[in-house]
Design a protein around this motif. Sequence first.
Motif, PDB file in Angstrom:
ATOM      1  N   LYS A   3       8.213  56.790 -99.883  1.00 54.90           N
ATOM      2  CA  LYS A   3       6.978  57.464 -99.502  1.00 54.90           C
ATOM      3  C   LYS A   3       6.304  58.001-100.745  1.00 54.90           C
ATOM      4  O   LYS A   3       6.976  58.497-101.652  1.00 54.90           O
ATOM      5  CB  LYS A   3       7.304  58.671 -98.619  1.00 54.90           C
ATOM      6  N   ILE A   4       4.973  57.926-100.776  1.00 56.67           N
ATOM      7  CA  ILE A   4       4.239  58.525-101.883  1.00 56.67           C
ATOM      8  C   ILE A   4       2.997  59.202-101.332  1.00 56.67           C
ATOM      9  O   ILE A   4       2.452  58.784-100.319  1.00 56.67           O
ATOM     10  CB  ILE A   4       3.875  57.470-102.949  1.00 56.67           C
ATOM     11  N   GLU A   5       2.585  60.249-102.018  1.00 53.15           N
ATOM     12  CA  GLU A   5       1.348  60.928-101.661  1.00 53.15           C
ATOM     13  C   GLU A   5       0.449  60.878-102.891  1.00 53.15           C
ATOM     14  O   GLU A   5       0.807  61.405-103.944  1.00 53.15           O
ATOM     15  CB  GLU A   5       1.667  62.378-101.263  1.00 53.15           C
ATOM     16  N   LEU A   6      -0.709  60.234-102.726  1.00 52.77           N
ATOM     17  CA  LEU A   6      -1.659  60.145-103.838  1.00 52.77           C
ATOM     18  C   LEU A   6      -2.818  61.097-103.598  1.00 52.77           C
ATOM     19  O   LEU A   6      -3.320  61.212-102.480  1.00 52.77           O
ATOM     20  CB  LEU A   6      -2.211  58.725-103.967  1.00 52.77           C
ATOM     21  N   LYS A   7      -3.242  61.758-104.671  1.00 54.39           N
ATOM     22  CA  LYS A   7      -4.430  62.614-104.600  1.00 54.39           C
ATOM     23  C   LYS A   7      -5.584  61.793-105.165  1.00 54.39           C
ATOM     24  O   LYS A   7      -5.554  61.368-106.316  1.00 54.39           O
ATOM     25  CB  LYS A   7      -4.184  63.868-105.433  1.00 54.39           C
ATOM     26  N   ILE A   8      -6.594  61.558-104.319  1.00 54.24           N
ATOM     27  CA  ILE A   8      -7.676  60.653-104.682  1.00 54.24           C
ATOM     28  C   ILE A   8      -8.988  61.418-104.808  1.00 54.24           C
ATOM     29  O   ILE A   8      -9.332  62.220-103.940  1.00 54.24           O
ATOM     30  CB  ILE A   8      -7.820  59.547-103.609  1.00 54.24           C
ATOM     31  N   VAL A  33      -0.040  53.611 -93.757  1.00 54.98           N
ATOM     32  CA  VAL A  33      -1.039  54.265 -94.607  1.00 54.98           C
ATOM     33  C   VAL A  33      -1.797  55.307 -93.803  1.00 54.98           C
ATOM     34  O   VAL A  33      -2.218  55.049 -92.676  1.00 54.98           O
ATOM     35  CB  VAL A  33      -2.084  53.244 -95.141  1.00 54.98           C
ATOM     36  N   LYS A  34      -1.967  56.486 -94.409  1.00 53.67           N
ATOM     37  CA  LYS A  34      -2.789  57.520 -93.798  1.00 53.67           C
ATOM     38  C   LYS A  34      -3.647  58.114 -94.905  1.00 53.67           C
ATOM     39  O   LYS A  34      -3.126  58.628 -95.895  1.00 53.67           O
ATOM     40  CB  LYS A  34      -1.874  58.588 -93.182  1.00 53.67           C
ATOM     41  N   VAL A  35      -4.949  58.011 -94.754  1.00 53.91           N
ATOM     42  CA  VAL A  35      -5.856  58.516 -95.785  1.00 53.91           C
ATOM     43  C   VAL A  35      -6.816  59.518 -95.162  1.00 53.91           C
ATOM     44  O   VAL A  35      -7.416  59.234 -94.123  1.00 53.91           O
ATOM     45  CB  VAL A  35      -6.671  57.367 -96.429  1.00 53.91           C
ATOM     46  N   ASP A  36      -6.936  60.681 -95.793  1.00 53.57           N
ATOM     47  CA  ASP A  36      -7.836  61.716 -95.290  1.00 53.57           C
ATOM     48  C   ASP A  36      -8.885  62.039 -96.351  1.00 53.57           C
ATOM     49  O   ASP A  36      -8.547  62.494 -97.448  1.00 53.57           O
ATOM     50  CB  ASP A  36      -7.024  62.961 -94.931  1.00 53.57           C
ATOM     51  N   HIS A  37     -10.150  61.794 -96.039  1.00 55.47           N
ATOM     52  CA  HIS A  37     -11.180  61.974 -97.068  1.00 55.47           C
ATOM     53  C   HIS A  37     -11.460  63.452 -97.338  1.00 55.47           C
ATOM     54  O   HIS A  37     -11.955  63.803 -98.403  1.00 55.47           O
ATOM     55  CB  HIS A  37     -12.464  61.236 -96.681  1.00 55.47           C
ATOM     56  N   ILE A  41      -6.115  63.159 -99.704  1.00 54.41           N
ATOM     57  CA  ILE A  41      -4.711  62.748 -99.777  1.00 54.41           C
ATOM     58  C   ILE A  41      -4.483  61.413 -99.066  1.00 54.41           C
ATOM     59  O   ILE A  41      -4.948  61.212 -97.945  1.00 54.41           O
ATOM     60  CB  ILE A  41      -3.800  63.820 -99.122  1.00 54.41           C
ATOM     61  N   ALA A  42      -3.778  60.524 -99.745  1.00 52.94           N
ATOM     62  CA  ALA A  42      -3.321  59.292 -99.118  1.00 52.94           C
ATOM     63  C   ALA A  42      -1.803  59.331 -99.032  1.00 52.94           C
ATOM     64  O   ALA A  42      -1.119  59.550-100.037  1.00 52.94           O
ATOM     65  CB  ALA A  42      -3.757  58.080 -99.933  1.00 52.94           C
TER      66      ALA A  42
END
Length: 69
Positions: A3-8, A33-37, A41-42
């Motif tokens: 699992k990874i959490e990317l800050k976009i 995949v879960k991405v929240d604008h 956070i992805a």
Amino acid sequence: MAKIELKIAGMTCGGCAKSITSALQNCAGVEQVKVDHVSGIAQIVFDSAQTNAQELKTVVEDAGFDVLN
Ligand code: 9UX
């Protein structure tokens, strides 16, 4: 599964989140995949035998966004 959490940076609306989600889902080895604008956070669940954090970051960057972590 890893699992990874990317800050976009740079997601302005839900459409951005959708295009990042699609780009990630097209990547071999990506399971979830879960991405929240709003938060930027992805959350990505992936098979570490098929892909890795660096590759996933590159996918997001190629979609036109900056990864902050
Ligand atoms: Mo919304 Mo994002 O109109 O590339 S989709 S800002």
